[in-house]
Design an enzyme around this catalytic site. Structure first.
Site, mmCIF file in Angstrom:
data_model
loop_
_atom_site.group_PDB
_atom_site.id
_atom_site.type_symbol
_atom_site.label_atom_id
_atom_site.label_comp_id
_atom_site.label_asym_id
_atom_site.label_seq_id
_atom_site.Cartn_x
_atom_site.Cartn_y
_atom_site.Cartn_z
ATOM 1 C CG HIS A 205 0.467 1.001 -16.771
ATOM 2 N ND1 HIS A 205 1.721 1.524 -16.668
ATOM 3 C CD2 HIS A 205 0.275 0.725 -18.092
ATOM 4 C CE1 HIS A 205 2.281 1.597 -17.866
ATOM 5 N NE2 HIS A 205 1.428 1.096 -18.752
ATOM 6 C CB SER B 285 -8.329 -12.853 11.870
ATOM 7 O OG SER B 285 -8.233 -11.962 12.959
ATOM 8 C CE LYS C 182 -8.487 -10.337 8.012
ATOM 9 N NZ LYS C 182 -7.967 -9.309 7.153
ATOM 10 C CD GLU D 61 -1.218 -12.574 3.170
ATOM 11 O OE1 GLU D 61 -0.719 -11.915 4.103
ATOM 12 O OE2 GLU D 61 -2.409 -12.926 3.160
#
Ligand code: ARG
Length: 464
Positions: free
Chosen positions: A163, A284, A290, A297
């Site tokens: 969970h 980025s 970043k 992804e």
């Protein structure tokens, strides 16, 4: 009138009184995507021609001419010099037309006892067999890379989650081995699918078989097919094998996607369990700080696309009466894109797995939060004679007390612990450590470091 290739190349032109419009031509053509089957089309044609010659259906001279012509065509395609024509609709008619230009009547005899229906089904199966073999090799590479990572970190401890809540400590090696299991099942599924891919449709001709005295077993042998499709109607219309492959591919991508999700979470600065080598990440355009895990992804995103192809193929087939229908031409783009997406993804992941840096301190610090050894304390009490449900209750009280004091179970003194159960003794502290917790799960499939090492050894032996 006999059907023949007209000047423009349509194989059925004598039957028609007007040509199709340009739009219809473009709509019905497949050459711009099925030309990727060219080498398999040639391979299939050569086996068919050899059989025709062996059976005396065409002459040995015709076969020799066909071989010579096909060799030249293969060279032209490899060199990028072959002229693919929309007017010739698909890969099969383009190659046949060129063959006839090169070798004359022998080229026109090639299609004896054959149809594009059994021809295309054969081409796709040859293409898929090669694709499956590549994918099997890549799945092996990926597992080897994960096994190396597992071996380097068979003792590294991180919190295991259920969970998304800290559950129990596990070793990172054990965690990697979970993916080795998944990709191992994927390899089994691909191998199983290959058996049904590797059957020969040729000989089914358009749908009913052919009046020529063909030898299908010979063609199967020449092409390395293990079996001959047993029913001509099924042979030309079956695409189950493509659906099975896409289902297996969707599962591989599902596993890749789950792993990607974890990599993304682990690389978030809030978690900081791993770093991924710069060559798999991007920055980025606006935020200089970043470093984004683009590869995982994107892999997670591309899973949707492969799932979509599976549904496309299932939907393509569900309403088709026997036997071949033009609908089947729509099988190719989803299939090709599935192969490309899966192949690229596996190649990148096998490489990226070797570009993962594990941060054991961050994992350890996280495992020390969230009472990961609470179950160990309960098991300890059970071993001292307390029924499990009572032990569970006693530890729940201890956890609650720790929550109030903002400390871990192992930070409580023996006196404090005894307040929850008089059975607790000095030996409890060995049980409450992360190392003690993982080492205690010492059975097949457990997270103990020596079990992990044994599992790695077994997996390596399987892959040898
Ligand atoms: N391009 C077609 C396909 O991919 C080849 C088979 C065509 N057969 C036919 N009867 N029109 O399915």
């Amino acid at each position: 009138m006999t059907a023949q290739l007209s000047k423009k190349g349509e194989a059925w032109s004598a039957r028609f009184s007007e040509p199709v419009s340009d739009l219809v031509k473009r709509y019905t053509a497949s050459v711009f995507f099925d030309k990727r089957l060219a080498q398999f089309d040639i391979q299939g044609s050569l086996a068919h021609a050899e059989m025709l010659a062996t059976r005396g259906i065409i002459s040995q001279q015709d076969f020799a001419d066909i071989q010579r012509g096909m060799q030249q065509i293969a060279g032209e395609i490899d060199a990028g010099q072959f002229e693919w024509l929309l007017d010739l609709e698909d890969v099969h008619l383009n190659i046949e037309k060129r063959l006839t230009e090169l070798v004359g009547d022998a080229g026109k005899r090639l299609h004896t006892g054959r149809s594009r229906n059994d021809q295309v089904a054969t081409d796709i199966r040859l293409y898929m067999r090669a694709a499956i073999d590549d994918i099997a090799a890549l799945l092996r590479e990926l597992r080897l890379a994960l096994l190396d990572l597992a071996e380097q970190h068979s003792d590294t401890i991180l919190p295991g989650f259920t969970h998304m809540q800290v559950a129990q400590p596990v070793t990172f090696g054990h965690h990697m081995l979970a993916y080795v299991e998944m990709f191992g099942r994927d390899a089994e599924r691909m191998a199983d699918c290959r058996k049904r891919v590797n059957r020969l449709p040729l000989g089914a001709a358009a749908l009913a078989g052919t009046t020529f005295p063909i030898d299908r077993e010979q063609v199967a042998k020449l092409l390395g097919f293990e079996e001959v499709c047993r029913n001509s109607l099924d042979a030309v219309s079956d695409r189950d094998f493509a659906i099975e492959f896409c289902a297996a591919a969707a599962l591989v991508m599902t596993h890749v996607s789950r792993m990607s999700e974890e990599l993304v979470i682990w690389m978030s600065p809030r978690v900081g369990f791993i770093d991924i080598a710069d060559r798999f990440c991007t920055g980025s355009s606006i935020m200089p700080q970043k470093k984004n895990p683009d590869v995982p992804e994107l892999a997670r995103g591309k899973t949707g696309r492969v799932n979509g192809h599976l549904i496309a193929l299932l939907t393509l087939m569900k309403g088709q009466p026997l036997a071949y229908n033009k609908d089947n031409q729509e099988d190719k783009e989803p299939l090709f894109d599935t192969v490309d997406t899966l192949t690229d993804t596996l190649r990148i992941f096998a490489d990226m797995a070797r570009g993962i840096t594990v941060k054991p301190e961050a994992m350890r610090a996280a495992a020390l939060q969230g009472y990961a050894t609470a179950t160990d304390l309960a098991d300890y009490l059970v071993k001292k004679g307390l029924p499990f449900r009572d032990a569970h209750e006693a530890v729940a009280h201890a956890v609650r007390a720790c929550d109030g004091k903002q400390c871990d179970l192992s930070d409580l003194s023996l006196v404090e612990l005894k307040a929850f159960s008089p059975l607790i003794e000095q030996d409890v502290f060995a049980v409450l450590t992360l190392e003690g917790s993982v080492a205690a799960r010492d059975h097949i499939g457990g997270t103990a470091p020596n079990q992990v090492r044994e599992a790695i050894r077994r997996a390596r032996a399987q892959l040898a």
